[in-house]
Design an enzyme around this catalytic site. Structure first.
Site, PDB file in Angstrom:
ATOM      1  N   SER A  71       0.849  -1.192   0.000  1.00 17.18           N
ATOM      2  CA  SER A  71       0.000   0.000   0.000  1.00 17.18           C
ATOM      3  C   SER A  71       0.881   1.237   0.000  1.00 17.18           C
ATOM      4  CB  SER A  71      -0.884   0.007   1.248  1.00 17.18           C
ATOM      5  OG  SER A  71      -1.490   1.264   1.451  1.00 17.18           O
TER       6      SER A  71
ATOM      7  N   TYR B  77      -0.648   0.252  10.452  1.00 15.03           N
ATOM      8  CA  TYR B  77      -1.059  -0.203   9.123  1.00 15.03           C
ATOM      9  C   TYR B  77       0.078  -0.030   8.118  1.00 15.03           C
ATOM     10  CZ  TYR B  77      -3.631  -0.516   4.728  1.00 15.03           C
ATOM     11  OH  TYR B  77      -4.045  -0.872   3.474  1.00 15.03           O
TER      12      TYR B  77
END
Length: 329
Positions: free
Chosen positions: A160, A186
């Site tokens: 990501s 994350y």
């Protein structure tokens, strides 16, 4: 084999390309693929595209009945229960697949969580790290012999742009010493996914196993369901009463989000290549550590020394013998 340069190939694809467009004219009959979380969001579109091109797709899902219901209209699709935060569930998935004695041609490590309500699993591991990365590490090691049997396998690990938050803090992977930060947590898990692809490619290339990290782009999928309205507003997103979202931002559709995963899995342009971070249907460019661009890859997500370090730590976490997937001589 030469290391693949982290530099765009100038492919014909871009941010608006869909998975179906990537696969135009390709016949995947006889290929076997596994897509974790392949029944929702970009995972569903990945499954749809691969099965539509003739591949047999095995979907790993926590809720088998729900997955089967979603996938009922697709051909050549099987579902096996898989909970990436449960090591026993991963071992059971591996055992079921290996019992079929099939080679594994494509492994798309798509499933993940973002900003979950429970920040640690039963082992005390950070939930982002355990689910997005470590579960997929265990799964891939378990499927290693099936990948080798293919002779021409590709592994796609979904990373990501979240990796831009910074490098992994190896001294406190599970936030036992520092205050918990959901964005950092994350981001580090997605950096781990990228580093995993770098090291797996190094270990796998002499066996015909190549690996790629993918940034799918910003997609308003179920992954954002745990975000507060305030968090969403910061991204220019509003949650509707029916659970859908409205956005003034630059988001991709799920079909567009699946395109780079599929490109990495099947593109002839990547024959003989691997160990790179990709986005928008091409290999991404390297950008500076302090770049604020919502694209490109930062050096810490493709650093081979960090990738090897993370691999060794992961083996220790999971009590896997060092060298189960051996390093190249």
């Amino acid at each position: 084999m030469m290391t693949t340069e982290q530099k765009p190939l100038q492919s014909e694809f871009g941010p608006q390309t869909t998975a179906k467009e990537v696969l135009a004219g390709q016949d995947l009959s006889g290929k076997v693929a596994i897509v974790t979380g392949g029944h929702g969001g970009i995972g569903l579109e990945t499954t749809r595209a691969l099965s539509g091109a003739g591949a047999t797709v095995i979907v790993g899902a926590r809720d088998v009945n729900k997955a089967k219901e979603v996938l009922t209209t697709l051909k050549n699709v099987e579902v096996i229960r898989l909970d990436l935060v449960d090591p026993d569930s991963i071992d059971e998935f591996v055992a079921v697949f290996l019992s079929s004695n099939r080679a594994l041609d494509l492994l798309v490590l798509n499933a993940g969580v973002s900003f979950p309500p429970t920040i640690k699993d039963e082992r005390g591991f950070d939930t982002h790290f355990a689910t997005n990365y470590l579960g997929h590490f265990q799964l891939t090691v378990g499927l290693w012999e099936a990948l080798k049997r293919s002779g021409n396998a590709r592994v796609v690990a979904l990373s990501s742009i979240g990796h831009m938050t910074g490098p992994i803090n190896f001294d406190d992977l599970h936030f036992n010493k520092r205050p918990y930060d959901k964005v950092v947590s994350y981001g580090e898990s997605k950096t781990a996914c990228s580093l995993f692809a770098i090291e797996l490619d190094k270990r796998g290339r002499e066996h015909g196993v190549r690996a790629f990290a993918v940034h799918p782009g910003a997609i308003l999928s179920g992954l954002v369901r745990h975000l507060s309205d305030e968090d969403l507003a910061g991204w220019g997103v509003k949650r509707n009463e029916d659970g859908t979202y409205m956005s003034s931002g630059d988001f991709k559709t799920a079909e567009q989000g699946a395109a780079t995963s599929v490109w990495c899995a099947v593109s002839p342009m990547l024959n003989g290549k691997g160990g790179v971070y990709c986005e928008d249907g091409d290999i991404a460019e390297v950008v500076s550590a302090d770049s604020t661009l919502q694209r490109g890859v930062r050096s810490w997500a493709i650093d081979p020394a960090l990738a090897e370090k993370l691999w060794t730590i992961s083996e220790d976490f999971l009590h896997i013998s060092h060298g189960t997937i051996p390093q190249r001589p």
